[in-house]
Design an enzyme around this catalytic site. Structure first.
Site, PDB file in Angstrom:
ATOM      1  N   ASP A 189       0.810  -1.222   0.000  1.00 33.40           N
ATOM      2  CA  ASP A 189       0.000   0.000   0.000  1.00 33.40           C
ATOM      3  C   ASP A 189       0.842   1.270   0.000  1.00 33.40           C
ATOM      4  O   ASP A 189       0.436   2.306   0.532  1.00 33.40           O
ATOM      5  CB  ASP A 189      -0.964   0.022   1.201  1.00 33.40           C
ATOM      6  CG  ASP A 189      -1.794  -1.233   1.268  1.00 33.40           C
ATOM      7  OD1 ASP A 189      -2.176  -1.726   0.193  1.00 33.40           O
ATOM      8  OD2 ASP A 189      -2.051  -1.730   2.377  1.00 33.40           O
ATOM      9  N   HIS A 223      -4.330  -2.497  -5.707  1.00 32.48           N
ATOM     10  CA  HIS A 223      -3.675  -1.299  -6.233  1.00 32.48           C
ATOM     11  C   HIS A 223      -4.745  -0.250  -6.532  1.00 32.48           C
ATOM     12  O   HIS A 223      -5.719  -0.556  -7.209  1.00 32.48           O
ATOM     13  CB  HIS A 223      -2.997  -1.592  -7.565  1.00 32.48           C
ATOM     14  CG  HIS A 223      -1.780  -2.462  -7.482  1.00 32.48           C
ATOM     15  ND1 HIS A 223      -0.777  -2.265  -6.584  1.00 32.48           N
ATOM     16  CD2 HIS A 223      -1.395  -3.514  -8.233  1.00 32.48           C
ATOM     17  CE1 HIS A 223       0.175  -3.164  -6.800  1.00 32.48           C
ATOM     18  NE2 HIS A 223      -0.179  -3.935  -7.785  1.00 32.48           N
TER      19      HIS A 223
HETATM   20  P1  GTP Z   1      -0.800  -3.040  -2.740  1.00 32.26           P
HETATM   21  O1  GTP Z   1      -0.556  -3.695  -4.037  1.00 32.26           O
HETATM   22  O2  GTP Z   1      -2.049  -3.543  -2.071  1.00 32.26           O
HETATM   23  O3  GTP Z   1       0.359  -3.124  -1.822  1.00 32.26           O
HETATM   24  O4  GTP Z   1      -1.204  -1.441  -2.966  1.00 32.26           O
HETATM   25  P2  GTP Z   1      -0.569  -0.110  -3.568  1.00 32.26           P
HETATM   26  O5  GTP Z   1       0.876  -0.007  -3.275  1.00 32.26           O
HETATM   27  O6  GTP Z   1      -0.937   0.018  -5.001  1.00 32.26           O
HETATM   28  O7  GTP Z   1      -1.268   1.047  -2.706  1.00 32.26           O
HETATM   29  P3  GTP Z   1      -2.805   1.351  -2.464  1.00 32.26           P
HETATM   30  O8  GTP Z   1      -3.349   1.799  -3.744  1.00 32.26           O
HETATM   31  O9  GTP Z   1      -3.470   0.239  -1.773  1.00 32.26           O
HETATM   32  O10 GTP Z   1      -2.720   2.553  -1.382  1.00 32.26           O
HETATM   33  C1  GTP Z   1      -2.137   3.788  -1.625  1.00 32.26           C
HETATM   34  C2  GTP Z   1      -3.160   4.913  -1.402  1.00 32.26           C
HETATM   35  O11 GTP Z   1      -2.506   6.173  -1.534  1.00 32.26           O
HETATM   36  C3  GTP Z   1      -4.280   4.937  -2.426  1.00 32.26           C
HETATM   37  O12 GTP Z   1      -5.429   5.429  -1.822  1.00 32.26           O
HETATM   38  C4  GTP Z   1      -3.763   5.932  -3.497  1.00 32.26           C
HETATM   39  O13 GTP Z   1      -4.795   6.541  -4.240  1.00 32.26           O
HETATM   40  C5  GTP Z   1      -3.061   6.933  -2.626  1.00 32.26           C
HETATM   41  N1  GTP Z   1      -1.904   7.625  -3.235  1.00 32.26           N
HETATM   42  C6  GTP Z   1      -0.901   7.127  -3.986  1.00 32.26           C
HETATM   43  N2  GTP Z   1       0.035   8.073  -4.220  1.00 32.26           N
HETATM   44  C7  GTP Z   1      -0.386   9.202  -3.593  1.00 32.26           C
HETATM   45  C8  GTP Z   1       0.163  10.520  -3.439  1.00 32.26           C
HETATM   46  O14 GTP Z   1       1.241  10.859  -3.895  1.00 32.26           O
HETATM   47  N3  GTP Z   1      -0.577  11.400  -2.672  1.00 32.26           N
HETATM   48  C9  GTP Z   1      -1.773  11.076  -2.111  1.00 32.26           C
HETATM   49  N4  GTP Z   1      -2.421  11.994  -1.393  1.00 32.26           N
HETATM   50  N5  GTP Z   1      -2.299   9.835  -2.233  1.00 32.26           N
HETATM   51  C10 GTP Z   1      -1.619   8.926  -2.960  1.00 32.26           C
HETATM   52  P1  IMP Z   2      -2.242 -12.837   3.026  1.00 35.84           P
HETATM   53  O1  IMP Z   2      -1.216 -12.584   1.991  1.00 35.84           O
HETATM   54  O2  IMP Z   2      -3.641 -12.538   2.576  1.00 35.84           O
HETATM   55  O3  IMP Z   2      -2.122 -14.200   3.643  1.00 35.84           O
HETATM   56  O4  IMP Z   2      -1.984 -11.819   4.243  1.00 35.84           O
HETATM   57  C1  IMP Z   2      -0.818 -11.912   5.038  1.00 35.84           C
HETATM   58  C2  IMP Z   2      -0.422 -10.533   5.560  1.00 35.84           C
HETATM   59  O5  IMP Z   2      -0.040  -9.694   4.481  1.00 35.84           O
HETATM   60  C3  IMP Z   2      -1.545  -9.771   6.276  1.00 35.84           C
HETATM   61  O6  IMP Z   2      -0.960  -8.966   7.279  1.00 35.84           O
HETATM   62  C4  IMP Z   2      -2.122  -8.881   5.179  1.00 35.84           C
HETATM   63  O7  IMP Z   2      -2.754  -7.738   5.696  1.00 35.84           O
HETATM   64  C5  IMP Z   2      -0.852  -8.524   4.420  1.00 35.84           C
HETATM   65  N1  IMP Z   2      -1.073  -8.212   2.992  1.00 35.84           N
HETATM   66  C6  IMP Z   2      -1.222  -9.096   1.978  1.00 35.84           C
HETATM   67  N2  IMP Z   2      -1.347  -8.455   0.810  1.00 35.84           N
HETATM   68  C7  IMP Z   2      -1.274  -7.131   1.078  1.00 35.84           C
HETATM   69  C8  IMP Z   2      -1.319  -5.937   0.264  1.00 35.84           C
HETATM   70  O8  IMP Z   2      -1.438  -5.970  -0.961  1.00 35.84           O
HETATM   71  N3  IMP Z   2      -1.207  -4.751   0.912  1.00 35.84           N
HETATM   72  C9  IMP Z   2      -1.035  -4.689   2.254  1.00 35.84           C
HETATM   73  N4  IMP Z   2      -0.975  -5.771   3.066  1.00 35.84           N
HETATM   74  C10 IMP Z   2      -1.099  -6.977   2.463  1.00 35.84           C
HETATM   75 MG    MG Z   3      -3.033  -1.875  -1.607  1.00 33.51          MG
END
Ligand code: GTP
Ligand code: IMP
Ligand code: MG
Length: 340
Positions: A13, A43
Site C-alpha cells: 500500500d 492497487h
Molecule cells: P498493494 O498492491 O495492495 O500493496 O497497494 P498499492 O501499493 O498500489 O497502494 P494502495 O493503492 O493500496 O494505497 C495507496 C493509497 O494512496 C491509495 O489510496 C492511493 O490513491 C493513494 N496515493 C498514492 N500516491 C499518492 C500521493 O502521492 N498522494 C496522495 N495523497 N495519495 C496517494
Molecule cells: P495474506 O497474503 O492474505 O495471507 O496476508 C498476510 C499478511 O499480508 C496480512 O498482514 C495482510 O494484511 C498482508 N497483505 C497481503 N497483501 C497485502 C497488500 O497488498 N497490501 C497490504 N498488506 C497486504
Molecule cells: Mg493496496
C-alpha cells in the site's frame, strides 16, 4: 530495450498502483507484466477523474498500447480476473490481457480455508483471498494451473517466452510487483508476512526474466508508513494521532483500517539493499506537507520537503526520482531525466 521492475518498499500500500499508472502512461512499454503474490493485493489507480481498485490486472492498463501479462509466479483467481476484464472494458483490456499458462489457480475452497483458518485470519490478519492456501497447494503440487482451468481458456499465454522475445527484439518491458519488502516470506517480519517472497528478484522470477536482463529497480515508499494486519511496526503511532494528522487510511481489498507510523529510515535502507534498488519513488508527500499538494516541479517544493528527500537519499544511497504529490496519476514530480 529496457526491462524495469517496480516493487513495494515496506508493508504494501505504498502507492504502487498510482506510480505504475504514471510510469506506464508516460513511458509506453510494449509489455506490462504483473508479478507478486496474487489477488490479496489492492492497487489504487486514479486516472482522468476515474478511480479503480485492482487485484489482478496490471495497473498499467491505462496505456492501451501494451500487452498486459500475469507472470507464472502469480496466483490467479479466475473470478477476480474475469470481473476485472469486464470492469476495465473501457480500456480494451480483452484481447491484450493474458495469464501465464503455468499460473496456479485460486479455487473457492482456498478462499474458504483462508477465512476459516483462525491462525491465518486472526493471528496473521490475512486478507482472506485464498493466497496462503493457494500457495500451500502449489508447494504440495496438487494445485490446478491456468492451462487446466476451463474459464481461463483463451486467456493464457507463454509469458516468459513473450517477454524474453520482446526484449530480444529491442522492446520495453515493465514488471510491477505487489505487497512489499516487509511482507516478504523470507525477509519480512515473519510470521506476520504473506505467502511468498516479495522482493525484486522474485518479481523477475515471477515473470521468467533472468537477473541479467533487468535495468532499473524502483522501490516505492510512502512518506509515512502503513501496515494492515498484525505484526511488529516499530514506528507506529496511536490511531488518534494518525487521525489528528489526517493520515487515516482504509484497505482497498478488505476495507480494514491501516495502522499508521512514521517513515522508518533504517527499514528503508534494508529494503533498498535487499531489493537492489536503483531508484526510489516517494509517494504521498502532500499528506505530510499539504503545501506541496499537486506540485509538479521539484523547484516548487519547500525546503522542508527537499530536506526529507535528501535524508532518504543519504540513508539509502539511492536517488529519489519520482515524488507523488496527490493520488491522481498527474500529481507527480519526475526527476528521472536528471539522473542521465
Ligand atoms: P498493494 O498492491 O495492495 O500493496 O497497494 P498499492 O501499493 O498500489 O497502494 P494502495 O493503492 O493500496 O494505497 C495507496 C493509497 O494512496 C491509495 O489510496 C492511493 O490513491 C493513494 N496515493 C498514492 N500516491 C499518492 C500521493 O502521492 N498522494 C496522495 N495523497 N495519495 C496517494
Ligand atoms: P495474506 O497474503 O492474505 O495471507 O496476508 C498476510 C499478511 O499480508 C496480512 O498482514 C495482510 O494484511 C498482508 N497483505 C497481503 N497483501 C497485502 C497488500 O497488498 N497490501 C497490504 N498488506 C497486504
Ligand atoms: Mg493496496
Amino acid at each position: 530495450m529496457t526491462c524495469n521492475i517496480l516493487v513495494g518498499g515496506s508493508w504494501g500500500d505504498e502507492g504502487k498502483g498510482k506510480c505504475i499508472t504514471y510510469l506506464c502512461y508516460k513511458d509506453q512499454p510494449d509489455i506490462i507484466a504483473r508479478a507478486g503474490v496474487g489477488p490479496n493485493a489492492g492497487h489504487s489507480v486514479e486516472f482522468h477523474g476515474d478511480k479503480y481498485g485492482l487485484r489482478m490486472i496490471p495497473s498499467g492498463f491505462v496505456y492501451t498500447g501494451a500487452r498486459l501479462l500475469i507472470g507464472a509466479g502469480v496466483l490467479v483467481d479466475p473470478e477476480v480476473f474475469h470481473y476485472e476484464l469486464d470492469y476495465l472494458n473501457k480500456y480494451q483490456v480483452k484481447g491484450r490481457t493474458f495469464a501465464d499458462l503455468r499460473c496456479s489457480i485460486i479455487e473457492p475452497k482456498h478462499k474458504e480455508q483462508d477465512k476459516a483458518n483462525e491462525y491465518l485470519a486472526k493471528k496473521i490478519g490475512s486478507t482472506g483471498t485464498g493466497c496462503g492456501p493457494g500457495n500451500r497447494d502449489r508447494v504440495m503440487r496438487v494445485a490446478k494451473q491456468a492451462r487446466d482451468w476451463e474459464s481461463m481458456e483463451g486467456f493464457t499465454a507463454d509469458v516468459p517466452l513473450e517477454v524474453n522475445t520482446a526484449l530480444d527484439e529491442g522492446k520495453d518491458v515493465f514488471i510491477e510487483g505487489s505487497q512489499g519488502y516487509g511482507l516478504s516470506l523470507y525477509y519480512g517480519t515473519y510470521p506476520f508476512v504473506t505467502s511468498k517472497d516479495t522482493t525484486a528478484s522474485t518479481a523477475a522470477a515471477d515473470i521468467g526474466v533472468g537477473p541479467t536482463r533487468i535495468d532499473e529497480v524502483m522501490v516505492v515508499f510512502k512518506s509515512y508508513t502503513t501496515r494492515v494486519g498484525e505484526g511488529p511496526f516499530p514506528t507506529e503511532i496511536k490511531q488518534e494521532e494518525a487521525e489528528s494528522r489526517g493520515l487515516e487510511e482504509y484497505g482497498t481489498v478488505t476495507g480494514r483500517r491501516r495502522r499508521v507510523g512514521e517513515f522508518d529510515m533504517e527499514f528503508a535502507r534494508e529494503s533498498c539493499m535487499i531489493n537492489g534498488a536503483t531508484q526510489i519513488a516517494l509517494t504521498c508527500v502532500d499528506r505530510i506537507y499539504p503545501a506541496c499538494e499537486r506540485v509538479k516541479d521539484y523547484a516548487d517544493l519547500s525546503g522542508e520537503v527537499k530536506r526529507f528527500v535528501e535524508d532518504i537519499q543519504d540513508a539509502t544511497g539511492v536517488p529519489v526520482t519520482i515524488i507523488g504529490t496527490g493520488p491522481d496519476m498527474e500529481d507527480t514530480i519526475d526527476l528521472r531525466d536528471e539522473l542521465l
